[in-house]
Design a protein around this motif. Sequence first.
Motif, PDB file in Angstrom:
ATOM      1  N   SER A   1       4.076  11.117   0.897  1.00 30.26           N
ATOM      2  CA  SER A   1       4.217  10.093   1.929  1.00 30.26           C
ATOM      3  C   SER A   1       3.290   8.916   1.670  1.00 30.26           C
ATOM      4  O   SER A   1       3.675   7.754   1.842  1.00 30.26           O
ATOM      5  CB  SER A   1       3.890  10.686   3.309  1.00 30.26           C
ATOM      6  N   VAL A   2       2.061   9.221   1.280  1.00 30.08           N
ATOM      7  CA  VAL A   2       1.099   8.156   1.054  1.00 30.08           C
ATOM      8  C   VAL A   2       1.600   7.225  -0.059  1.00 30.08           C
ATOM      9  O   VAL A   2       1.631   6.006   0.095  1.00 30.08           O
ATOM     10  CB  VAL A   2      -0.287   8.750   0.710  1.00 30.08           C
TER      11      VAL A   2
ATOM     12  N   ALA B   1       4.750   6.824  -1.230  1.00 28.56           N
ATOM     13  CA  ALA B   1       5.983   6.121  -0.883  1.00 28.56           C
ATOM     14  C   ALA B   1       5.719   4.941   0.026  1.00 28.56           C
ATOM     15  O   ALA B   1       6.482   3.965   0.043  1.00 28.56           O
ATOM     16  CB  ALA B   1       6.984   7.085  -0.240  1.00 28.56           C
ATOM     17  N   GLY B   2       4.631   4.998   0.774  1.00 28.11           N
ATOM     18  CA  GLY B   2       4.279   3.888   1.653  1.00 28.11           C
ATOM     19  C   GLY B   2       3.547   2.769   0.935  1.00 28.11           C
ATOM     20  O   GLY B   2       3.319   1.710   1.518  1.00 28.11           O
ATOM     21  N   LEU B   3       3.179   3.000  -0.319  1.00 27.35           N
ATOM     22  CA  LEU B   3       2.347   2.020  -1.027  1.00 27.35           C
ATOM     23  C   LEU B   3       3.020   1.351  -2.218  1.00 27.35           C
ATOM     24  O   LEU B   3       2.492   0.389  -2.765  1.00 27.35           O
ATOM     25  CB  LEU B   3       1.046   2.686  -1.503  1.00 27.35           C
ATOM     26  N   VAL B   4       4.154   1.870  -2.666  1.00 27.73           N
ATOM     27  CA  VAL B   4       4.814   1.280  -3.839  1.00 27.73           C
ATOM     28  C   VAL B   4       6.234   0.852  -3.490  1.00 27.73           C
ATOM     29  O   VAL B   4       6.835   1.391  -2.555  1.00 27.73           O
ATOM     30  CB  VAL B   4       4.854   2.265  -5.023  1.00 27.73           C
ATOM     31  N   PRO B   5       6.790  -0.109  -4.205  1.00 30.65           N
ATOM     32  CA  PRO B   5       8.121  -0.614  -3.858  1.00 30.65           C
ATOM     33  C   PRO B   5       9.271   0.103  -4.559  1.00 30.65           C
ATOM     34  O   PRO B   5      10.424  -0.118  -4.208  1.00 30.65           O
ATOM     35  CB  PRO B   5       8.052  -2.065  -4.317  1.00 30.65           C
TER      36      PRO B   5
ATOM     37  N   ALA C   1       7.631   8.323   5.503  1.00 28.48           N
ATOM     38  CA  ALA C   1       7.794   7.144   4.648  1.00 28.48           C
ATOM     39  C   ALA C   1       9.183   7.148   4.035  1.00 28.48           C
ATOM     40  O   ALA C   1       9.706   8.192   3.675  1.00 28.48           O
ATOM     41  CB  ALA C   1       6.741   7.149   3.549  1.00 28.48           C
ATOM     42  N   SER C   2       9.814   5.994   3.926  1.00 33.37           N
ATOM     43  CA  SER C   2      11.143   5.953   3.320  1.00 33.37           C
ATOM     44  C   SER C   2      11.035   5.658   1.822  1.00 33.37           C
ATOM     45  O   SER C   2       9.985   5.332   1.312  1.00 33.37           O
ATOM     46  CB  SER C   2      12.011   4.923   4.020  1.00 33.37           C
ATOM     47  N   GLY C   3      12.153   5.812   1.127  1.00 33.29           N
ATOM     48  CA  GLY C   3      12.170   5.517  -0.299  1.00 33.29           C
ATOM     49  C   GLY C   3      11.853   6.711  -1.166  1.00 33.29           C
ATOM     50  O   GLY C   3      11.653   6.592  -2.374  1.00 33.29           O
ATOM     51  N   LEU C   4      11.849   7.883  -0.548  1.00 34.42           N
ATOM     52  CA  LEU C   4      11.424   9.118  -1.195  1.00 34.42           C
ATOM     53  C   LEU C   4      12.615  10.059  -1.285  1.00 34.42           C
ATOM     54  O   LEU C   4      13.281  10.313  -0.288  1.00 34.42           O
ATOM     55  CB  LEU C   4      10.352   9.738  -0.299  1.00 34.42           C
TER      56      LEU C   4
END
Lengths: 226, 226, 226, 226, 226, 226, 226, 226
Positions: free
Chosen positions: D154-155, D157-161, D191-194
């Motif tokens: 989660s950490v 996914a919240g920090l990279v695009p 977090a999304s994108g994962l």
Amino acid sequence: MTEFRMDWARGGRTGASEAVLCEPKTATQVDAIVAHAIELGARLLLTRLGALKFRRLSAQARAALDYDPVTRTAILGTLTPAPGTGRVAIVCGGTSDLAVAREAERTLRFEGEAATLIADVGVAGLWRLTEQLEEIRRHRVVIAVAGMEGAIFSVLAGLVPCAVIAVPTSIGYGVAAGGKAALHAALASCASGLSVVNIDNGFGAAHVALRILGTATPAPTTILPH
Amino acid sequence: MTEFRMDWARGGRTGASEAVLCEPKTATQVDAIVAHAIELGARLLLTRLGALKFRRLSAQARAALDYDPVTRTAILGTLTPAPGTGRVAIVCGGTSDLAVAREAERTLRFEGEAATLIADVGVAGLWRLTEQLEEIRRHRVVIAVAGMEGAIFSVLAGLVPCAVIAVPTSIGYGVAAGGKAALHAALASCASGLSVVNIDNGFGAAHVALRILGTATPAPTTILPH
Amino acid sequence: MTEFRMDWARGGRTGASEAVLCEPKTATQVDAIVAHAIELGARLLLTRLGALKFRRLSAQARAALDYDPVTRTAILGTLTPAPGTGRVAIVCGGTSDLAVAREAERTLRFEGEAATLIADVGVAGLWRLTEQLEEIRRHRVVIAVAGMEGAIFSVLAGLVPCAVIAVPTSIGYGVAAGGKAALHAALASCASGLSVVNIDNGFGAAHVALRILGTATPAPTTILPH
Amino acid sequence: MTEFRMDWARGGRTGASEAVLCEPKTATQVDAIVAHAIELGARLLLTRLGALKFRRLSAQARAALDYDPVTRTAILGTLTPAPGTGRVAIVCGGTSDLAVAREAERTLRFEGEAATLIADVGVAGLWRLTEQLEEIRRHRVVIAVAGMEGAIFSVLAGLVPCAVIAVPTSIGYGVAAGGKAALHAALASCASGLSVVNIDNGFGAAHVALRILGTATPAPTTILPH
Amino acid sequence: MTEFRMDWARGGRTGASEAVLCEPKTATQVDAIVAHAIELGARLLLTRLGALKFRRLSAQARAALDYDPVTRTAILGTLTPAPGTGRVAIVCGGTSDLAVAREAERTLRFEGEAATLIADVGVAGLWRLTEQLEEIRRHRVVIAVAGMEGAIFSVLAGLVPCAVIAVPTSIGYGVAAGGKAALHAALASCASGLSVVNIDNGFGAAHVALRILGTATPAPTTILPH
Amino acid sequence: MTEFRMDWARGGRTGASEAVLCEPKTATQVDAIVAHAIELGARLLLTRLGALKFRRLSAQARAALDYDPVTRTAILGTLTPAPGTGRVAIVCGGTSDLAVAREAERTLRFEGEAATLIADVGVAGLWRLTEQLEEIRRHRVVIAVAGMEGAIFSVLAGLVPCAVIAVPTSIGYGVAAGGKAALHAALASCASGLSVVNIDNGFGAAHVALRILGTATPAPTTILPH
Amino acid sequence: MTEFRMDWARGGRTGASEAVLCEPKTATQVDAIVAHAIELGARLLLTRLGALKFRRLSAQARAALDYDPVTRTAILGTLTPAPGTGRVAIVCGGTSDLAVAREAERTLRFEGEAATLIADVGVAGLWRLTEQLEEIRRHRVVIAVAGMEGAIFSVLAGLVPCAVIAVPTSIGYGVAAGGKAALHAALASCASGLSVVNIDNGFGAAHVALRILGTATPAPTTILPH
Amino acid sequence: MTEFRMDWARGGRTGASEAVLCEPKTATQVDAIVAHAIELGARLLLTRLGALKFRRLSAQARAALDYDPVTRTAILGTLTPAPGTGRVAIVCGGTSDLAVAREAERTLRFEGEAATLIADVGVAGLWRLTEQLEEIRRHRVVIAVAGMEGAIFSVLAGLVPCAVIAVPTSIGYGVAAGGKAALHAALASCASGLSVVNIDNGFGAAHVALRILGTATPAPTTILPH
């Protein structure tokens, strides 16, 4: 590539020294970490280091470590002599829970804190617990270690005024195998004042106790100490 | 097609009267069974009969049944007046477990057996249990009813000499939701002399108690009584 | 038969006042307990008292209780005015976790302890947590409340020096439904200094915090206070 | 009877070469597949081939294969020299996760794609992750490998695009044993994108990365290539 | 106290706009968030907003939102007109999976990306899938949505060259109830190139697709944007 | 976009008519499917169509369907008059299992096959089963329907020579809630000749029976019938 | 005391010969059973007899048994020569499933029934299945054997007209470990005509096939043949 | 520190002698307990003492103990000669359950109670049970021992009038592995009069039987006998 990044700044941030969970690491990885710590003159606690893996470490590592096969812990650096009176009581449901209880005790001593270990006070013979009650109530924190159905967690939390940290153990068979029954009993307890760590996690319970005692006076810290 | 086949011969075979689990049956099905029993002059115990479903039964059935909404039981036939001294103690961990405890009590009384109900003796305040101990020990069988972590099962079984039947209840939330934590605690108990029935099964515990008391003098029976 | 046995001696034994879990109790049972407490002039905390059940209580009970529908708690007796500076920080992963967080806060205030509530600092936007970090680190105990994957538990425990009590919540869907994913994340955390209470148990976390703060000076007690 | 049917047309259909999961196969079966591939001049990736089973293979197979005991992978055919700059970052929560991370790396290199491996950046010491952040953000795809509570998913996914592929590992004990806690944390992430692959499936994560990079220019294909 | 902290900087950091999971929030909380976004002129996607809760929002919020009851999504701000040719194919196992599929579609369109929705191509009648195959293969990313046993995930991943994102749905009964059977099928797939999001998480699958497409050109960012 | 793709070619391929699982579909979707079938003059079986949803269908659909609220099935097209002697016996453990048993019966009749329904022959009164044994043994296939502990599956399979298809039902509470206990009993049976379908899947059991009877003479078919 | 009671009358009752599950038995127990069968001149099938245990049997037993270490089956008595054309197709998802598939095949041959074994037709390369389809469709019963996600069960059941018996295998890792993912996929299948046996139960699937073929003409029997 | 506290007063309190669960204890711990008992002249039952651990005990302990490797029990003190007629029947589902059944038998004999052991009466051949029925019905208590699906528990409880104690065993594979299927069958039984102990807990079942027989005439006792 760097295989490990030790968090030597942890003490400043959280008050706890670095520790290494050895079970899922290869002997080579453990060896490299120990060598690195020796080089820096750092103290280190190794947990879940089986006797077989310990024997596969380098001679240098083996010589430097104070190893205990029962608790599967090894310590780099001296253990502070235990002070006269412990502030933490470690209470065991059964003789079988002693390995986990002693992991907690070694972890506390590694951080300079003494503990009183009280074994085999399971609730099947309630007098075993009640006759130790006044002794237990003298402590500032209680770590309760039990497997099977974990009934002792609720009984204890209802009888003492301080924080009780439950360590469910994987002792038991059938529905108790692996420690889930004791874990759920601790979490579902009808008594308040009880909090829980992972199954067999004596190390973790000791660190909760240390934080409760508040011995750490951590330096001001930032997320990025390096 | 016959929708139900009552086992009126059960008494001869196992000593227990017929009973009907109503929860999964339609009101029409329950009605037909009650009418059939009335016709035969048979006694009948209905369990898990919710108030809504009871209200949907025929006027005849409603008039004939002694219905109790708390335990969701209904009885066709008279309850034997409870004898002076019960041989079964029903011990509750919490006030919330009373509905299940009373299902056990009604089942016992339907079969002519009195019971002593002792409520809210959870282990979070251990004195509540210990001050009832001499009273509890006077009985021939103990039914212990508790939800949440079910610690009382082990404590009780270690303090009394008779068979303890654990009835885990679905009281609780989080990991205790549905009764699995209490069930596993009962099964994994470090105390011996404890056996267990399904979650919330007060009816079942009563029948185990009845068989233990051995009141039944069943007639010689065969597999095929009809 | 006595339906409930209040443990008024609990304060002497463990430092905590009596509290009543209302969810599995009938309105009649809750009413009786409240009436009994009023009679004795005792203070009482009621938890998991839904708005519907509250409305079914007697007028006397409703008038006497300070009821909060969001946290589903009711208090009999006055809340101590919150002191200027709280020693407990309650940190929420998301806005949705506020009901549980506030149950913890009300429980603390019922026992005379103030708390600082810091909401919606989930790790998906890490800056939300880090910009509150210095504020959080000023406290003596941290209660962390989060559902879904519960990543905040580990992140927080690695950044503060005091004991962190994790309260997993049932917020989430799919594999997170019911709170098991967050619970397991808290228990399996790679960070030390973290202990865990049951899912949605804000009340329990508050009591662990109270014991850690050691405000209780319990009188000498015995198992059988009555 | 044919014991195996290699899917040599897979490249045309999906862009990926054939690969063989060896764990559940006998040495004889693996030998036959390797011999068949050698005969056809085909390239082949073998996964989960334990050291013991590798030693039981025929001399011909052992000579032909590039075997790595840590990742338990063997490669038939040459590894493309790794290009200067990788497009995939493989980020490990702990030193213990390296075997799975390197399975992903070898799979990528087998398909001609370089990767940057960044180890031991667990969230218990958050600075370890944040000091690598700019480096990680330079990549087109991130594979995150972690066991225990898997908070890093989660950490990150919240920090990279870019897309983050979570590989939960079976590292951990108690409730984390077997990898379910990390798996559920990845799936339940706030977090999304994962997106997530099976526990310990470094091979699978590499293939997802390859498809994301879209290097494959598969030939037009049909369901029935033969 | 601030009840919510919107992560408006998320776009800069990860390329995605803020979104709000409404299911566990009260109508009051959702209202406050929407009002805050309107004030800032920000765009916002609301998910899992049931029709009942939508009706309880303020008139201002209801007027401002483009609400769709089937997908339970609401959008603040205009939907970019869908471009002529979508790069994402959303493939449904059954008619029943359409609500989840359309949540993915609305999420994509909210971020300016068109999608092609192909429904009811379950494997029980394999021709339904194969006759759409050439159409599906034309896309850059495939989102596969299916409940029950989720066999379509493996079949699809074996037939197309691009990344396949599996969204297991909670459609099904018995062992399929809640979506675990489909989830496990997706994770355990014998086909490579498949990654998985949480059960019923159409929103999450869309975000993975967006990151794969790499449309985001996030600004340089830091952990602490505020 | 097409919301559904009926598999009208299924009969040619597998011998079974199309059927529609209505539970997860909206009334609008069911209506559209029924209208489409009416248009084509096709026969159709609808399962898990609750009474509420049935009432929300269009007048045309309601008029055309033969609806049965107990089994929640609706049939479009005439039921073949049941032949004199059924080849399938449907045996119920309890009265409560009748709804599932009758779903199987209606499914068989929809495909032109008669069945003999034998209810309430649970093993608690074994004579109920044994007195029906000769009748049951006359059939070519047995469908056994039972919830709770499902002991009847093993007993039956040990007493009859034909294939026994077990349908576990969700009847029961505590550990039996949802049907998992009966399902596992059927799968783990010590008796051979038993195979199992999903919990409450009377429809599925009927189709297995139909295939066993081999009535279908499917036309030569291909994967892509359209 | 008699340690075992062979059910030699089973053939008359159900059409199947006696078989012995050896895994949980000691070598001494297996030896005694084999000696007893030899004495009676009875035929016997032994399953799950590991190579180690086989070697610990008496010389007499080892000489009398036709033992196959791959399937861990041993046969006492001659195998009927396989007839020219089998009526049962055994279809394997992967090479790894062959041991279970062959257990089914040996069981069928022990009962005088030939089978066609078709291996490695997993759905990741769908052409492998479709090119065997006409061959498979020629059979009267299909046994499908697969681990991991078990997608082949649904695909096959949708393509053939005869009964498909699914045998989930324990092949797989992570969420597939132990075979539960494949089992649930088979039970939750969207295709009808599929029934399921226990994980790895090739023996059981063969017996279901035999009952479907109806080769048994059991003599009239009673419950109590002795 | 005292590592163990024997509960020698248990007999006075509950009627049962002390017993020691050896599986989770080290040989050193077991040795110390045995030495202590010898010193006191106490009788002792050791359970789950594997052959390997027994061989690691001191010569003194090995000489003093009556060890049985099948049941893994050891007895310190003489076994009372079994009386002529047992009051307890121990009924086994299969030959494989004998080790657990005999643990129950040895435990009973250690307490001076004879038992009748009736083996291999599984329900797959129902006549095996019914031909023993009259013999079984002669006893005062029945202990039923079975693994796999545990159907025998319900069948037995429906045929005898006395209390039936179910001991599920871990015999079985697939969904039966570990004994959960049999455990749930026993708990969910449709027959009344049945109670359950933990999986493989023959020792526990014997103690329940002893309490039912009520042989114990415990002395008046207190919680704190020392």
